[in-house]
Design a protein around this motif. Structure first.
Motif, mmCIF file in Angstrom:
data_model
loop_
_atom_site.group_PDB
_atom_site.id
_atom_site.type_symbol
_atom_site.label_atom_id
_atom_site.label_comp_id
_atom_site.label_asym_id
_atom_site.label_seq_id
_atom_site.Cartn_x
_atom_site.Cartn_y
_atom_site.Cartn_z
ATOM 1 N N GLN A 281 -4.105 -23.793 11.477
ATOM 2 C CA GLN A 281 -2.794 -24.111 12.030
ATOM 3 C C GLN A 281 -1.821 -24.562 10.934
ATOM 4 O O GLN A 281 -0.636 -24.226 10.966
ATOM 5 N N ARG A 282 -2.327 -25.317 9.973
ATOM 6 C CA ARG A 282 -1.475 -25.727 8.851
ATOM 7 C C ARG A 282 -1.030 -24.512 8.040
ATOM 8 O O ARG A 282 0.115 -24.443 7.577
ATOM 9 N N ALA A 283 -1.940 -23.560 7.852
ATOM 10 C CA ALA A 283 -1.597 -22.336 7.117
ATOM 11 C C ALA A 283 -0.532 -21.533 7.858
ATOM 12 O O ALA A 283 0.368 -20.951 7.231
ATOM 13 N N TYR A 284 -0.601 -21.500 9.181
ATOM 14 C CA TYR A 284 0.404 -20.763 9.948
ATOM 15 C C TYR A 284 1.782 -21.429 9.838
ATOM 16 O O TYR A 284 2.809 -20.744 9.732
ATOM 17 N N MET A 285 1.806 -22.743 9.845
ATOM 18 C CA MET A 285 3.068 -23.454 9.652
ATOM 19 C C MET A 285 3.619 -23.196 8.258
ATOM 20 O O MET A 285 4.837 -23.048 8.057
ATOM 21 N N TYR A 286 2.728 -23.105 7.286
ATOM 22 C CA TYR A 286 3.165 -22.876 5.907
ATOM 23 C C TYR A 286 3.822 -21.514 5.744
ATOM 24 O O TYR A 286 4.898 -21.400 5.136
ATOM 25 N N ILE A 287 3.183 -20.458 6.259
ATOM 26 C CA ILE A 287 3.762 -19.119 6.065
ATOM 27 C C ILE A 287 5.063 -18.973 6.850
ATOM 28 O O ILE A 287 5.957 -18.236 6.448
ATOM 29 N N THR A 288 5.176 -19.690 7.984
ATOM 30 C CA THR A 288 6.436 -19.650 8.736
ATOM 31 C C THR A 288 7.561 -20.280 7.927
ATOM 32 O O THR A 288 8.659 -19.713 7.796
ATOM 33 N N MET A 289 7.305 -21.456 7.358
ATOM 34 C CA MET A 289 8.320 -22.118 6.539
ATOM 35 C C MET A 289 8.648 -21.298 5.297
ATOM 36 O O MET A 289 9.811 -21.167 4.912
ATOM 37 N N ARG A 290 7.637 -20.707 4.689
ATOM 38 C CA ARG A 290 7.856 -19.886 3.491
ATOM 39 C C ARG A 290 8.739 -18.688 3.787
ATOM 40 O O ARG A 290 9.663 -18.374 3.025
ATOM 41 N N ASP A 291 8.496 -17.994 4.905
ATOM 42 C CA ASP A 291 9.261 -16.793 5.226
ATOM 43 C C ASP A 291 10.706 -17.113 5.590
ATOM 44 O O ASP A 291 11.628 -16.363 5.241
ATOM 45 N N VAL A 292 10.934 -18.232 6.291
ATOM 46 C CA VAL A 292 12.308 -18.596 6.639
ATOM 47 C C VAL A 292 13.101 -18.964 5.389
ATOM 48 O O VAL A 292 14.268 -18.555 5.221
ATOM 49 N N ILE A 293 12.485 -19.724 4.485
ATOM 50 C CA ILE A 293 13.179 -20.103 3.248
ATOM 51 C C ILE A 293 13.426 -18.877 2.379
ATOM 52 O O ILE A 293 14.472 -18.761 1.724
ATOM 53 N N SER A 294 12.500 -17.931 2.361
ATOM 54 C CA SER A 294 12.709 -16.696 1.610
ATOM 55 C C SER A 294 13.881 -15.901 2.173
ATOM 56 O O SER A 294 14.680 -15.336 1.429
ATOM 57 N N ALA A 295 13.994 -15.857 3.513
ATOM 58 C CA ALA A 295 15.133 -15.170 4.128
ATOM 59 C C ALA A 295 16.443 -15.871 3.781
ATOM 60 O O ALA A 295 17.471 -15.221 3.548
ATOM 61 N N ALA A 296 16.432 -17.205 3.720
ATOM 62 C CA ALA A 296 17.640 -17.952 3.351
ATOM 63 C C ALA A 296 18.055 -17.651 1.916
ATOM 64 O O ALA A 296 19.255 -17.587 1.605
ATOM 65 N N THR A 297 17.088 -17.439 1.044
ATOM 66 C CA THR A 297 17.407 -17.095 -0.346
ATOM 67 C C THR A 297 18.091 -15.740 -0.425
ATOM 68 O O THR A 297 19.074 -15.561 -1.154
ATOM 69 N N ARG A 298 17.618 -14.767 0.324
ATOM 70 C CA ARG A 298 18.221 -13.427 0.288
ATOM 71 C C ARG A 298 19.546 -13.368 1.039
ATOM 72 O O ARG A 298 20.326 -12.444 0.824
ATOM 73 N N LEU A 299 19.783 -14.340 1.899
ATOM 74 C CA LEU A 299 21.081 -14.419 2.571
ATOM 75 C C LEU A 299 22.084 -15.281 1.779
ATOM 76 O O LEU A 299 23.188 -15.550 2.274
#
Length: 357
Positions: A281-299
């Motif tokens: 569950q911690r790993a799933y929270m991590y990849i969710t946070m990672r992907d949202v921050i990555s999208a913010a970088t490209r935006l």
């Protein structure tokens, strides 16, 4: 003239009959009117009976993995020798086997512990410890951004929120990510938890059907199916030491009743790799946070260094959300941020889009 012909015939029969070190064949007496014919070269195979076959002596002490044989089942075909219908003992009538290229159809491969010698080595003492260490590499690879699961093609509704002027600066971005993590913890962590505790085909299919009925937002539903299908395909191909993943995928592809949602598949792979429920569950929270921050970088909402700082700052928030929603049953799955679901549903109406969702 007759004497010369007979001597030439005798030489021809002697040369043709002497082959492979065997004595020449005896030719019958020839009459002056007989025709010249050459004997075909032949090989003589000598066989012996009552010869005891020598068997290789089993090493003492022997390897604890292959038990001294030096051979184990091929990891590609699971010892079947073929790559089609490996879950069946025999192929259906009319279907030809597709021979495994790894083992050449034998179904066997060299033991990786003793390198095919069958002899005992000191590395055999550390078998469980070595297996656990190798499993950690697979667990880390599951969280690696290089794993082609298509997570970076989705913004979790951030692109629609930016174009709706709901997020326009780093502070609003931080608040948006916290709401995304809160919604992920309340809605999806129960599916990850149950799948990681019981990584079985029946459990996965049941969770997939429930989540498919729960996700009413068509954009998030398609994103979940897209990422889940890619994760299951990549996981069954990369983690070849876990043949159950490929077996479950092949059994589900032809059924037509499985949607391949992301959260249950992530929990299924984590449980198969040996991760406990909390770490999954911690790993799933991590990849969710990672992907949202990555999208913010490209935006262009935040720079790469600022994104790394923001991810580090959000770690305590993510851990607190995890402690709040972890180890819950699927009956407790709910949405706590309906505005995010509404904004993400508007993604399909955007005039120009960088992400799929």
């Amino acid at each position: 003239m007759t004497i010369g012909t007979l001597s030439l015939l005798t030489m021809i029969r002697f040369e043709s009959g002497s082959f492979n070190g065997l004595p020449p064949l005896r030719s019958p007496k020839l009459s002056p009117h007989s025709h010249i014919s050459l004997t075909k070269p032949s090989w003589v195979v000598r066989t012996e009976s009552n010869v005891k076959k020598k068997r290789g002596k089993k090493p003492d002490p022997h390897c604890v993995v292959c038990e001294g044989s030096g051979r184990v089942d091929c990891h590609q075909c699971r010892g079947k020798g073929r790559t089609n219908q490996v879950h069946l003992e025999m192929l259906p009538k009319g279907e030809w086997p597709k021979w495994c290229r790894t083992c050449g159809g034998s179904g066997l491969g060299y033991c990786s512990r003793c390198l095919g010698t069958g002899e005992y080595s000191k590395g055999c003492d550390n078998g469980p410890r070595l297996a656990a260490s190798i499993a950690q590499w697979s667990q880390w690879q599951l969280l690696d951004s290089l794993l082609p699961t298509g997570g970076f093609a989705h913004s979790f509704g951030l692109e629609a929120a930016v174009q709706s002027n709901l997020v326009s600066n780093p502070d609003e971005l931080k608040t948006f990510i916290i709401h995304v993590l809160e919604n992920t913890g309340s809605l999806l962590l129960p599916f990850v938890h149950v799948a990681s505790v019981s990584p079985k085909l029946e459990t996965w299919h049941n969770l997939d059907k429930i989540l498919d009925a729960t996700l009413t937002n068509e954009v998030s539903r398609k994103a979940s199916i897209s990422q889940g299908s890619a994760l299951m395909r990549v996981g069954s191909a990369v983690f070849s030491e876990l043949p159950s993943l490929k077996t479950m995928r092949n059994a589900s592809l032809g059924s037509g009743t499985v949607s391949f949602h992301h959260a249950p598949i992530f929990g299924l792979i984590c449980g198969t790799l040996g991760l406990d429920s909390t770490d999954s569950q911690r790993a799933y929270m991590y990849i969710t946070m990672r992907d949202v921050i990555s999208a913010a970088t490209r935006l262009n909402l935040i720079g790469p260094l600022g994104a790394a700082v923001l991810q580090h700052q959000l770690a305590p928030n993510a851990e607190g959300i995890l402690e709040k929603w972890k180890n819950r049953n699927i009956d407790d799955a709910c949405q706590v941020a309906p505005l995010l679901d509404t904004v993400q549903g508007c993604h399909g109406y955007l005039f120009s889009r960088l992400f799929s969702s």
